[in-house]
Scaffold this active site. Structure first.
Site, PDB file in Angstrom:
ATOM      1  N   ASP A   1      -7.869  -5.078  -0.268  1.00 23.83           N
ATOM      2  CA  ASP A   1      -8.477  -6.096  -1.285  1.00 23.83           C
ATOM      3  C   ASP A   1      -8.173  -7.471  -1.174  1.00 23.83           C
ATOM      4  OD1 ASP A   1      -7.501  -3.188  -3.294  1.00 23.83           O
ATOM      5  OD2 ASP A   1      -9.761  -4.033  -2.757  1.00 23.83           O
TER       6      ASP A   1
ATOM      7  N   HIS B   1       0.769  -1.203  -0.188  1.00 20.62           N
ATOM      8  CA  HIS B   1      -0.185   0.102   0.096  1.00 20.62           C
ATOM      9  C   HIS B   1       0.956   1.205  -0.136  1.00 20.62           C
ATOM     10  CE1 HIS B   1      -2.896   2.885   1.147  1.00 20.62           C
ATOM     11  NE2 HIS B   1      -4.248   1.825   0.812  1.00 20.62           N
TER      12      HIS B   1
HETATM   13  C1  SDX Z   1      -6.157   0.154  -3.035  1.00 28.92           C
HETATM   14  O1  SDX Z   1      -4.138   4.526  -2.179  1.00 28.92           O
HETATM   15  C2  SDX Z   1      -5.103   3.904  -1.595  1.00 28.92           C
HETATM   16  O2  SDX Z   1      -5.470   4.462  -0.426  1.00 28.92           O
HETATM   17  C3  SDX Z   1      -5.867   2.807  -2.347  1.00 28.92           C
HETATM   18  C4  SDX Z   1      -6.948   1.971  -1.634  1.00 28.92           C
HETATM   19  C5  SDX Z   1      -8.182   2.703  -1.264  1.00 28.92           C
HETATM   20  O3  SDX Z   1      -8.814   2.425  -0.203  1.00 28.92           O
HETATM   21  O4  SDX Z   1      -8.382   3.522  -2.089  1.00 28.92           O
HETATM   22  O5  SDX Z   1      -6.347   1.639  -0.293  1.00 28.92           O
HETATM   23  C6  SDX Z   1      -7.169   0.780  -2.150  1.00 28.92           C
HETATM   24  O6  SDX Z   1      -5.652   0.484  -4.204  1.00 28.92           O
HETATM   25  C7  SDX Z   1      -5.518  -0.819  -2.151  1.00 28.92           C
HETATM   26  C8  SDX Z   1      -3.820  -1.364  -3.242  1.00 28.92           C
HETATM   27  C9  SDX Z   1      -4.553  -2.441  -4.308  1.00 28.92           C
HETATM   28  N1  SDX Z   1      -3.404  -2.768  -5.037  1.00 28.92           N
HETATM   29  C10 SDX Z   1      -2.839  -4.015  -4.981  1.00 28.92           C
HETATM   30  O7  SDX Z   1      -2.961  -4.854  -3.936  1.00 28.92           O
HETATM   31  C11 SDX Z   1      -1.780  -4.332  -6.116  1.00 28.92           C
HETATM   32  C12 SDX Z   1      -0.842  -4.813  -5.483  1.00 28.92           C
HETATM   33  N2  SDX Z   1       0.050  -4.026  -4.880  1.00 28.92           N
HETATM   34  C13 SDX Z   1       1.160  -3.238  -5.737  1.00 28.92           C
HETATM   35  O8  SDX Z   1       0.800  -2.908  -6.825  1.00 28.92           O
HETATM   36  C14 SDX Z   1       1.717  -1.960  -4.844  1.00 28.92           C
HETATM   37  O9  SDX Z   1       1.868  -2.420  -3.380  1.00 28.92           O
HETATM   38  C15 SDX Z   1       0.760  -0.700  -4.737  1.00 28.92           C
HETATM   39  C16 SDX Z   1       0.283  -0.216  -5.869  1.00 28.92           C
HETATM   40  C17 SDX Z   1      -0.493  -0.904  -3.832  1.00 28.92           C
HETATM   41  C18 SDX Z   1       1.410   0.419  -3.776  1.00 28.92           C
HETATM   42  O10 SDX Z   1       2.601   1.051  -4.985  1.00 28.92           O
HETATM   43  P1  SDX Z   1       3.655   1.926  -4.386  1.00 28.92           P
HETATM   44  O11 SDX Z   1       3.478   2.547  -3.077  1.00 28.92           O
HETATM   45  O12 SDX Z   1       4.101   2.750  -5.744  1.00 28.92           O
HETATM   46  O13 SDX Z   1       4.806   0.866  -4.139  1.00 28.92           O
HETATM   47  P2  SDX Z   1       6.040   0.590  -5.137  1.00 28.92           P
HETATM   48  O14 SDX Z   1       5.163   0.044  -6.370  1.00 28.92           O
HETATM   49  O15 SDX Z   1       7.219   1.625  -5.317  1.00 28.92           O
HETATM   50  O16 SDX Z   1       6.831  -0.790  -4.345  1.00 28.92           O
HETATM   51  C19 SDX Z   1       7.736  -0.618  -3.513  1.00 28.92           C
HETATM   52  C20 SDX Z   1       8.663  -2.055  -3.389  1.00 28.92           C
HETATM   53  C21 SDX Z   1       8.853  -2.130  -4.945  1.00 28.92           C
HETATM   54  O17 SDX Z   1      10.184  -3.258  -4.806  1.00 28.92           O
HETATM   55  P3  SDX Z   1      11.668  -2.400  -4.968  1.00 28.92           P
HETATM   56  O18 SDX Z   1      11.431  -1.720  -6.272  1.00 28.92           O
HETATM   57  O19 SDX Z   1      11.784  -1.576  -3.775  1.00 28.92           O
HETATM   58  O20 SDX Z   1      12.661  -3.612  -4.902  1.00 28.92           O
HETATM   59  O21 SDX Z   1       7.762  -2.974  -2.810  1.00 28.92           O
HETATM   60  C22 SDX Z   1       7.492  -3.862  -4.037  1.00 28.92           C
HETATM   61  C23 SDX Z   1       7.777  -3.121  -5.352  1.00 28.92           C
HETATM   62  O22 SDX Z   1       8.320  -3.875  -6.371  1.00 28.92           O
HETATM   63  N3  SDX Z   1       6.080  -4.258  -4.038  1.00 28.92           N
HETATM   64  C24 SDX Z   1       5.326  -5.506  -4.190  1.00 28.92           C
HETATM   65  C25 SDX Z   1       4.444  -5.381  -3.982  1.00 28.92           C
HETATM   66  N4  SDX Z   1       3.803  -3.928  -3.760  1.00 28.92           N
HETATM   67  C26 SDX Z   1       4.967  -3.401  -3.844  1.00 28.92           C
HETATM   68  N5  SDX Z   1       6.182  -6.688  -4.627  1.00 28.92           N
HETATM   69  C27 SDX Z   1       5.525  -7.690  -4.719  1.00 28.92           C
HETATM   70  N6  SDX Z   1       4.222  -7.874  -4.670  1.00 28.92           N
HETATM   71  C28 SDX Z   1       3.321  -6.627  -4.213  1.00 28.92           C
HETATM   72  N7  SDX Z   1       2.214  -6.462  -4.089  1.00 28.92           N
END
Ligand code: SDX
Length: 428
Positions: free
Chosen positions: A364, A307
């Site tokens: 989710d 998140h």
């Molecule tokens: C919602 O914003 C809100 O409030 C949204 C929400 C709402 O109520 O409106 O809470 C609802 O959208 C919840 C999120 C649902 N999405 C997912 O579950 C999809 C999977 N999650 C990710 O794609 C990710 O965690 C996000 C999109 C939710 C957040 O992404 P960020 O903040 O841009 O973080 P990032 O992509 O920069 O990740 C940081 C690190 C990265 O690794 P490094 O580059 O540091 O090595 O964490 C890793 C990412 O690759 N990472 C994950 C991951 N999420 C982040 N690795 C594997 N699996 C994951 N799910």
């Protein structure tokens, strides 16, 4: 703590005021930045460090896993309130008295009809259309049937647009699902509660009376409350920026629905179930999927994990996880993917890759398991998220308009070609 921030650029010092919110969040007010520095701006992809507004609606503390609507904790609201009360709270700022709630619901019921011509638009969609695309289109189409809800400047005009959409949106949700399921389109009953009516509109079969099941009513009511608002997330920011051009409420909501559809945002609840199903088909091999999630060469992400704000447990995930146990138990439903989900969560919370990046289950991760136990088709899961988020989007849109915020128009840093002369096609 000083009330100013100092920025030094090319030997020149500039001071900017600090603003502090009621929960002691501090922000640098850079409204004057370009003018005092001769055009310097900031850059912040994904707005990870940038506030777009001040807001009095929802407070999150990502480190402590706190979520409050208008100062009330999500735990208390999920336990003690109902969805329509929470909608009123988010939009108008206070929990309603019984009289206020009754009037609100009565005003909504007056608009719980959708022009029959909207069915012609729905009919034009193929059955294979994703419900989020249908819902976004129908929500925008409502503008054509409710022109008085477009240019709303007074609080009264806004109120009328708000009760209209709160009355009509659940019908669009139900019709979208019934279209997919090949069921005739149906209206509910004005004698029912808001959530009971939604369930009846979604599930009533033409050949029988619909029996309300209190387990489903309570489960849906709680899920809608948990999804109702979440400060400046992607879809809410979309609703605010579209509304900042003074586009109507319905058009702004339609844009928000499209933003929510993305698998990185609300679309994740559908992606979680598809992921869990794939793991189940794969013999429950969670380790393989954990490996894929950590492999930078593999685009696979552990859906429902991570998140932007929560670097601790998403408080909603905690509540939904418990509700999943309760609802499935009450319904007598055994769903193997609930155990797979719990196994995956346990593994991830013990895995250095996830621990180091503070990746926890988000809203989710478990919600789809409850929707599934309610016989809601998986492609409808994000539509259910939108149904819950509707009052939050409305509240944020209304706050932006009442605060008379300027049109949203971010700057950029240009990195393209500098000036060059045109060349005729024979010279290229
Ligand atoms: C919602 O914003 C809100 O409030 C949204 C929400 C709402 O109520 O409106 O809470 C609802 O959208 C919840 C999120 C649902 N999405 C997912 O579950 C999809 C999977 N999650 C990710 O794609 C990710 O965690 C996000 C999109 C939710 C957040 O992404 P960020 O903040 O841009 O973080 P990032 O992509 O920069 O990740 C940081 C690190 C990265 O690794 P490094 O580059 O540091 O090595 O964490 C890793 C990412 O690759 N990472 C994950 C991951 N999420 C982040 N690795 C594997 N699996 C994951 N799910």
């Amino acid at each position: 703590m000083s009330d100013k921030a100092t920025l030094e650029i090319n030997g020149q010092k500039h001071e900017f005021p600090l603003i502090t919110g009621t929960e002691n969040e501090v922000a640098i007010d850079i409204k004057a930045l370009r003018s005092v520095t001769g055009g310097v701006t900031t850059i912040d992809p994904g707005y990870k460090n940038t506030g777009s507004c001040v807001s009095a609606i929802t407070f999150l503390d990502g480190e402590k896993g706190i979520l409050r609507y208008r100062g009330y904790s999500i735990e208390e609201l999920a336990e003690k309130a109902d969805f329509l009360e929470v909608a009123y709270l988010l939009i108008f700022g206070e929990l309603p008295t019984q009289e206020q709630l009754d009037k609100f619901h009565s005003d909504i019921k007056k608009h719980s009809v959708v022009d029959d011509d909207v069915k012609k638009i729905l009919d034009a969609f193929p059955k294979s259309a994703h419900p989020m695309g249908v819902l976004s289109s129908l929500t925008s189409a409502l503008t054509a049937f409710n022109p008085s809800s477009v240019n709303v400047d007074s609080e009264e005009e806004m109120y009328n647009a708000i009760v209209r959409i709160l009355g009509k949106f659940p019908i669009l949700v139900a019709w979208t699902m019934r279209k997919k399921m090949g069921l005739p389109l149906d209206y509910g009953s004005s004698s029912l509660g808001y959530v009971e009516n939604i369930l009846q509109m979604m599930f009533k079969r033409p050949d029988e009376n619909y029996e309300q099941n209190p387990i489903l009513v309570n489960a849906l009511d709680k899920l809608l409350i948990l999804h109702a608002d979440h400060e400046q997330n992607c879809s809410t920011s979309t609703v605010r920026i579209v509304g900042s051009s003074h586009a109507g409420l319905f058009a702004s909501l339609s844009a928000g629905i499209s933003a929510l559809w993305g698998p990185l945002h609300g679309g994740a609840n559908q992606a979680v179930i598809e992921m869990l199903e794939a793991i189940k088909e794969d013999g429950g091999d969670t380790k393989k999927y954990m490996g894929k999630a950590k492999d930078k060469e593999d685009p696979f992400r552990l859906m429902g994990f991570g998140h932007r704000v929560y670097k601790n447990f998403d408080p909603r995930a905690r509540i939904i996880k418990k509700a999943a146990d309760d609802v499935l138990g009450d319904l007598g439903v055994e769903d193997p993917i609930l155990d797979i989900a719990k196994g995956l969560e346990k593994e991830a919370l013990e895995d250095d890759y996830f621990v180091k990046r503070k990746l926890y289950p988000n809203v989710d991760f478990y919600s789809g398991i409850i929707y599934r136990s309610m016989n809601i088709p998986v492609e409808m899961f994000t539509v259910m998220f939108a149904l819950g988020r509707l009052p939050g989007w409305i509240a944020q849109w209304r706050e932006m308009r009442l605060n008379k915020e300027p049109i949203g128009r971010p700057r950029q840093v240009y990195t393209g070609e500098t000036l060059r002369s045109f060349k005729g096609i024979n010279e290229r």
